[in-house]
Enzyme design. Structure first.
Site, mmCIF file in Angstrom:
data_model
loop_
_atom_site.group_PDB
_atom_site.id
_atom_site.type_symbol
_atom_site.label_atom_id
_atom_site.label_comp_id
_atom_site.label_asym_id
_atom_site.label_seq_id
_atom_site.Cartn_x
_atom_site.Cartn_y
_atom_site.Cartn_z
ATOM 1 N N ARG A 65 1.138 3.292 -8.898
ATOM 2 C CA ARG A 65 0.235 2.661 -7.942
ATOM 3 C C ARG A 65 -1.162 2.508 -8.536
ATOM 4 N NH1 ARG A 65 -2.016 4.284 -2.006
ATOM 5 N NH2 ARG A 65 -4.038 3.964 -2.932
ATOM 6 N N TYR A 86 0.750 -4.270 15.230
ATOM 7 C CA TYR A 86 -0.305 -4.299 14.205
ATOM 8 C C TYR A 86 -1.067 -5.625 14.248
ATOM 9 C CZ TYR A 86 1.764 -0.030 12.416
ATOM 10 O OH TYR A 86 2.229 1.262 12.301
ATOM 11 N N ARG A 134 11.297 6.139 3.206
ATOM 12 C CA ARG A 134 10.125 6.394 2.348
ATOM 13 C C ARG A 134 10.461 7.239 1.134
ATOM 14 N NH1 ARG A 134 4.724 5.713 4.530
ATOM 15 N NH2 ARG A 134 4.861 3.851 5.809
ATOM 16 N N ARG A 169 4.118 8.439 -2.101
ATOM 17 C CA ARG A 169 3.062 9.300 -2.647
ATOM 18 C C ARG A 169 3.474 10.721 -2.966
ATOM 19 N NH1 ARG A 169 -1.012 7.506 1.986
ATOM 20 N NH2 ARG A 169 1.043 7.647 2.925
ATOM 21 N N ASP A 202 6.588 -3.506 2.325
ATOM 22 C CA ASP A 202 6.091 -2.946 3.579
ATOM 23 C C ASP A 202 6.438 -3.903 4.712
ATOM 24 O OD1 ASP A 202 4.224 -0.581 4.471
ATOM 25 O OD2 ASP A 202 3.684 -2.302 5.707
HETATM 26 O O1 CP3 Z 1 10.634 3.882 0.196
HETATM 27 C C1 CP3 Z 1 10.661 3.150 1.210
HETATM 28 O O2 CP3 Z 1 11.021 3.579 2.334
HETATM 29 C C2 CP3 Z 1 10.400 1.666 1.071
HETATM 30 C C3 CP3 Z 1 9.117 1.166 1.342
HETATM 31 C C4 CP3 Z 1 8.460 1.191 2.721
HETATM 32 C C5 CP3 Z 1 7.064 1.404 2.871
HETATM 33 N N1 CP3 Z 1 6.749 1.228 4.180
HETATM 34 C C6 CP3 Z 1 6.142 1.714 1.780
HETATM 35 C C7 CP3 Z 1 4.801 2.230 2.094
HETATM 36 C C8 CP3 Z 1 8.975 0.958 3.985
HETATM 37 C C9 CP3 Z 1 10.417 0.724 4.424
HETATM 38 C C10 CP3 Z 1 7.880 0.972 4.907
HETATM 39 C C11 CP3 Z 1 8.015 0.712 6.346
HETATM 40 C C12 CP3 Z 1 6.823 0.767 7.209
HETATM 41 N N2 CP3 Z 1 5.540 0.428 6.914
HETATM 42 C C13 CP3 Z 1 6.863 1.114 8.580
HETATM 43 C C14 CP3 Z 1 8.112 1.445 9.376
HETATM 44 C C15 CP3 Z 1 8.659 2.780 9.097
HETATM 45 C C16 CP3 Z 1 7.740 3.929 9.446
HETATM 46 O O3 CP3 Z 1 7.398 4.672 8.533
HETATM 47 O O4 CP3 Z 1 7.420 4.058 10.626
HETATM 48 C C17 CP3 Z 1 5.553 1.023 9.087
HETATM 49 C C18 CP3 Z 1 5.104 1.309 10.504
HETATM 50 C C19 CP3 Z 1 4.730 0.576 8.016
HETATM 51 C C20 CP3 Z 1 3.273 0.266 8.068
HETATM 52 C C21 CP3 Z 1 2.485 1.109 7.159
HETATM 53 N N3 CP3 Z 1 2.555 1.045 5.790
HETATM 54 C C22 CP3 Z 1 1.526 2.076 7.520
HETATM 55 C C23 CP3 Z 1 1.159 2.463 8.931
HETATM 56 C C24 CP3 Z 1 1.032 2.602 6.325
HETATM 57 C C25 CP3 Z 1 -0.098 3.574 6.189
HETATM 58 C C26 CP3 Z 1 0.336 4.964 6.408
HETATM 59 C C27 CP3 Z 1 0.752 5.578 5.124
HETATM 60 O O5 CP3 Z 1 1.822 6.215 5.104
HETATM 61 O O6 CP3 Z 1 0.012 5.433 4.166
HETATM 62 C C28 CP3 Z 1 1.723 1.965 5.253
HETATM 63 C C29 CP3 Z 1 1.540 2.223 3.806
HETATM 64 C C30 CP3 Z 1 2.751 2.455 2.971
HETATM 65 N N4 CP3 Z 1 3.939 1.788 3.078
HETATM 66 C C31 CP3 Z 1 2.844 3.367 1.885
HETATM 67 C C32 CP3 Z 1 4.116 3.225 1.320
HETATM 68 C C33 CP3 Z 1 4.678 3.928 0.112
HETATM 69 C C34 CP3 Z 1 1.726 4.269 1.397
HETATM 70 C C35 CP3 Z 1 0.832 3.426 0.545
HETATM 71 C C36 CP3 Z 1 0.073 4.212 -0.457
HETATM 72 O O7 CP3 Z 1 -0.954 4.775 -0.084
HETATM 73 O O8 CP3 Z 1 0.497 4.223 -1.628
#
Ligand code: CP3
Length: 352
Positions: free
Chosen positions: A46, A159, A33, A37, A83
């Site tokens: 975004r 999910y 990540r 944010r 994602d």
């Molecule tokens: O920079 C990076 O690592 C690359 C991008 C990336 C994202 N998600 C962007 C993201 C990667 C590799 C992921 C993986 C991901 N997504 C996982 C596995 C890794 C982990 O963190 O456990 C999972 C379970 C998800 C599913 C997911 N995506 C959830 C549960 C959420 C909501 C929770 C949250 O953090 O907001 C997301 C959203 C998400 N994926 C965001 C980002 C940058 C936040 C979105 C935003 O509000 O801008």
């Protein structure tokens, strides 16, 4: 070294070298990540994109946010900005992200719902993601790796079956233990989808791959073998047959003692370790078998200061001298001060 190895960016990066031999000096570093944010410039891009999913499917803006952390910090890899849930979205199970809730999907109830999903649809729907990969590869220096990724079938299935994030996984576990024939139909589809998705990323220029199995830690022995190990092993075997030179890292969060021998069982080149994995145990048991990646607690990165310095030094002291990639043990938290990330990278580099 063969000609293909010389031409591939993978042959030239600090990250890819960590899969072959112990790193001399400081280990390569990237952060789960690392785009997100906690960076004000991410929040601005975004907002320009509209929603998070619009950002994921907009190659110009997705490239921009993937590069943002590399402009600030001396990192060894960029990771595709996307994602894990673009797979269900692409397959035809529409996804939205709700403020304060996270991902929301119309949950699958039976195999008829699974049968309506389509790999063809997914390949077309995810074209912008592959466009993002190829534009990113073109923008990055050759010394910087580009990590492609996918969710592992179990985590993505949770999910799809729960319809949102879960704590107990009652529905997904019901499929896994009480309806294994039905669950297998879904998992087999996800194995195909994952191989297709990761292959397309390699074809577009990704030079290292990571599989995220965030919820791997919720199973007993039988569940773990059937629904974490077996699908990942099949995915890795298919990828290795096509792309033997591309390293595959598996992040099976919560795998604990099952990390012993896991890289061999999966055919993986590296294992991501979460913050609860004991450093000395990992050095003795996991690191001789594979490249270890991790495992600073993201909560400690958020706190920063001396607590962070101590935790970083503990990891470096334990794993330096073996095959090792520095990372967090899970993703960066949204309220992490960017200066803490800068301090982390400097300390791992031996500059502070
Ligand atoms: O920079 C990076 O690592 C690359 C991008 C990336 C994202 N998600 C962007 C993201 C990667 C590799 C992921 C993986 C991901 N997504 C996982 C596995 C890794 C982990 O963190 O456990 C999972 C379970 C998800 C599913 C997911 N995506 C959830 C549960 C959420 C909501 C929770 C949250 O953090 O907001 C997301 C959203 C998400 N994926 C965001 C980002 C940058 C936040 C979105 C935003 O509000 O801008």
């Amino acid at each position: 070294m063969s000609v293909t190895e010389i031409n591939s960016p993978a042959a030239t990066t600090r990250l890819s070298a960590a899969f072959r031999a112990p790193t001399a000096g400081s280990p390569p570093i990237w952060l789960m990540r690392q785009a997100g944010r906690y960076l004000p410039e991410y929040r601005a891009t975004r907002a320009e994109a509209g929603s998070f999913l619009d950002l994921c499917y907009n190659p110009r803006l997705a490239v921009e946010v993937a590069l943002q952390p590399l402009r600030r910090f001396d990192l060894d890899a960029a990771i595709l900005f996307s994602d894990i849930l673009v797979i269900p979205d692409g397959l035809g199970q529409p996804l939205r992200f709700e403020e304060g809730v996270g991902p929301v999907l119309m949950r699958l109830e039976d195999t008829a719902d699974v049968a309506r999903l389509s790999l063809e649809r997914m390949r077309a729907h995810l074209e912008p993601v592959y466009e993002t990969v190829s534009r990113l590869r073109a923008e990055l220096p050759r010394a910087v790796s580009l990590i492609g990724f996918s969710g592992a079938p179990w985590t993505v299935a949770t999910y799809m079956l729960e319809g949102r994030g879960s704590r107990e996984f009652h529905l997904a576990k019901y499929w896994a233990y009480a309806r294994p024939e039905d669950f297998r139909v879904l998992v087999d589809l996800l194995v195909e989808a994952t191989v297709s998705h990761l292959s397309a990323q390699v074809d577009a220029g990704a030079d290292v791959l990571q599989l995220f199995d965030t919820w791997a830690g919720v199973f007993d022995d039988r569940g773990f073998a059937a629904w974490v190990e077996d699908p990942i092993r099949r995915i890795v075997a298919r990828l290795k047959a096509r792309y033997p030179q591309v390293p595959v890292i598996v992040f099976a969060r919560g795998a604990g003692a099952r990390l012993a021998g896991l890289a061999q069982r999966l055919g993986a080149d590296g294992l991501g370790l979460d913050p609860t994995v004991p450093l000395a145990w990992a050095r003795e048991t996991v690191q001789p078998e594979t490249t270890v990646q991790g495992n600073l607690d993201p909560a400690i990165l958020r706190i920063g200061g001396e607590a962070m310095e101590r935790a970083i030094d503990d990891i470096l002291a334990a794993w330096r001298g073996g095959r090792f990639i520095f990372n967090l043990g899970h993703g960066i938290l949204p309220d992490t001060p960017p200066q803490h990330v800068a301090a982390l990278v400097r300390r791992v580099r031996g500059e502070a």
